[in-house]
Design a protein around this motif. Structure first.
Motif, PDB file in Angstrom:
ATOM      1  N   TYR A  37       0.809  -1.219   0.000  1.00  0.00           N
ATOM      2  CA  TYR A  37       0.000   0.000   0.000  1.00  0.00           C
ATOM      3  C   TYR A  37       0.845   1.274   0.000  1.00  0.00           C
ATOM      4  CZ  TYR A  37      -4.056  -2.917   0.794  1.00  0.00           C
ATOM      5  OH  TYR A  37      -5.043  -3.859   0.645  1.00  0.00           O
ATOM      6  N   VAL A  38       2.040   1.191   0.543  1.00  0.00           N
ATOM      7  CA  VAL A  38       2.938   2.349   0.536  1.00  0.00           C
ATOM      8  C   VAL A  38       4.325   1.900   0.108  1.00  0.00           C
ATOM      9  CG1 VAL A  38       1.673   3.648   2.291  1.00  0.00           C
ATOM     10  CG2 VAL A  38       3.447   2.043   2.999  1.00  0.00           C
ATOM     11  N   SER A  39       4.981   2.715  -0.707  1.00  0.00           N
ATOM     12  CA  SER A  39       6.330   2.377  -1.158  1.00  0.00           C
ATOM     13  C   SER A  39       7.385   3.180  -0.422  1.00  0.00           C
ATOM     14  CB  SER A  39       6.450   2.610  -2.668  1.00  0.00           C
ATOM     15  OG  SER A  39       6.120   3.952  -2.993  1.00  0.00           O
ATOM     16  N   SER A  40       6.951   4.284   0.202  1.00  0.00           N
ATOM     17  CA  SER A  40       7.873   5.105   0.972  1.00  0.00           C
ATOM     18  C   SER A  40       7.071   5.883   2.016  1.00  0.00           C
ATOM     19  CB  SER A  40       8.630   6.070   0.058  1.00  0.00           C
ATOM     20  OG  SER A  40       7.735   7.015  -0.505  1.00  0.00           O
ATOM     21  N   ARG A  41       7.779   6.551   2.898  1.00  0.00           N
ATOM     22  CA  ARG A  41       7.102   7.302   3.954  1.00  0.00           C
ATOM     23  C   ARG A  41       6.266   8.441   3.383  1.00  0.00           C
ATOM     24  NH1 ARG A  41      10.271   9.976   7.896  1.00  0.00           N
ATOM     25  NH2 ARG A  41       8.244  10.289   8.865  1.00  0.00           N
ATOM     26  N   SER A  42       6.608   8.917   2.187  1.00  0.00           N
ATOM     27  CA  SER A  42       5.842  10.002   1.579  1.00  0.00           C
ATOM     28  C   SER A  42       4.426   9.552   1.212  1.00  0.00           C
ATOM     29  CB  SER A  42       6.555  10.512   0.326  1.00  0.00           C
ATOM     30  OG  SER A  42       6.678   9.488  -0.640  1.00  0.00           O
ATOM     31  N   ASP A  43       4.217   8.240   1.100  1.00  0.00           N
ATOM     32  CA  ASP A  43       2.888   7.725   0.758  1.00  0.00           C
ATOM     33  C   ASP A  43       1.996   7.514   1.982  1.00  0.00           C
ATOM     34  OD1 ASP A  43       3.650   7.534  -1.910  1.00  0.00           O
ATOM     35  OD2 ASP A  43       4.443   5.509  -1.647  1.00  0.00           O
TER      36      ASP A  43
END
Length: 206
Positions: A37-43
């Motif tokens: 669901y998320v690829s990095s903390r920005s997501d």
């Protein structure tokens, strides 16, 4: 991966994106692997916002379904009581004596009446509409309304249980994404500290 988080709220608006229960309410996505669901903390922020929107929609449906169930629980005894009255009138003999009864004019006022043998009754259909029905038709109508109301109540109870499960699933998903973000932040801080210490250790003495 980030696109999945952005499209999460559409699960409640499209039957094609998720399986549903018999009344068309979508299942909440089960987050087994946060990286799906998320690829990095920005997501993370967008993902958490999407999940919160889904929780709000489930809670809205839960509130509406709960109000409908309350209405049905109030309505079913009235239908059942009316049906029993119609069955009683249908079972009276032709030479039966008139019945003496009281009928309600308002919450605190009743009037006495004599009810002769009759072959028809008047039923309230709602919206200030009352119609005359032969006793047999009235009984059939009331039976169908009672069955429909009981079936609707059963569906409401099932949907309420289902919605509570989906809300719990989304709350767990939210906690997992949040915890993932906390762990990633700690890793970043630890990595930054290690890099700083390495530079300090490798600096030549003045």
């Amino acid at each position: 991966m980030a696109e999945v988080a952005k499209s999460s709220p559409d699960i409640l608006n499209s039957k094609k994106t998720a399986p549903t229960n018999p009344r068309g309410i979508p299942f909440a996505p089960f987050v087994d692997k946060v990286e799906d669901y998320v690829s990095s903390r920005s997501d993370v922020e967008g993902c958490l916002k999407s999940f919160q929107e889904m929780i709000s929609k489930y809670q809205y449906m839960e509130a509406n379904t709960s109000r409908r169930a309350v209405g049905l629980r109030d309505k079913i005894p009235d239908i059942d009581k009316t049906l029993e009255t119609v069955k009683f009138l249908s079972g009276r003999k032709e030479d039966a004596e008139p019945l003496e009864s009281f009928f309600e004019l308002n919450d605190t006022l009743y009037a006495k009446a004599e009810i002769p043998k009759t072959e028809e009754v008047y039923l309230w259909l709602g919206a200030n509409v009352m119609l005359s029905y032969p006793l047999t038709e009235a009984e059939t109508l009331l039976r169908s309304k009672l069955d429909a109301a009981q079936s609707s109540l059963k569906n409401c109870d099932e949907d309420l249980d289902f919605l509570r499960e989906q809300i719990t699933t989304m709350e767990v998903a939210t906690a997992r994404v949040y915890n993932w973000d906390v762990n990633e932040r700690r890793k970043e801080k630890a990595s930054g500290r290690d890099d700083g210490e390495g530079e300090a250790n490798g600096r030549p003495d003045g």
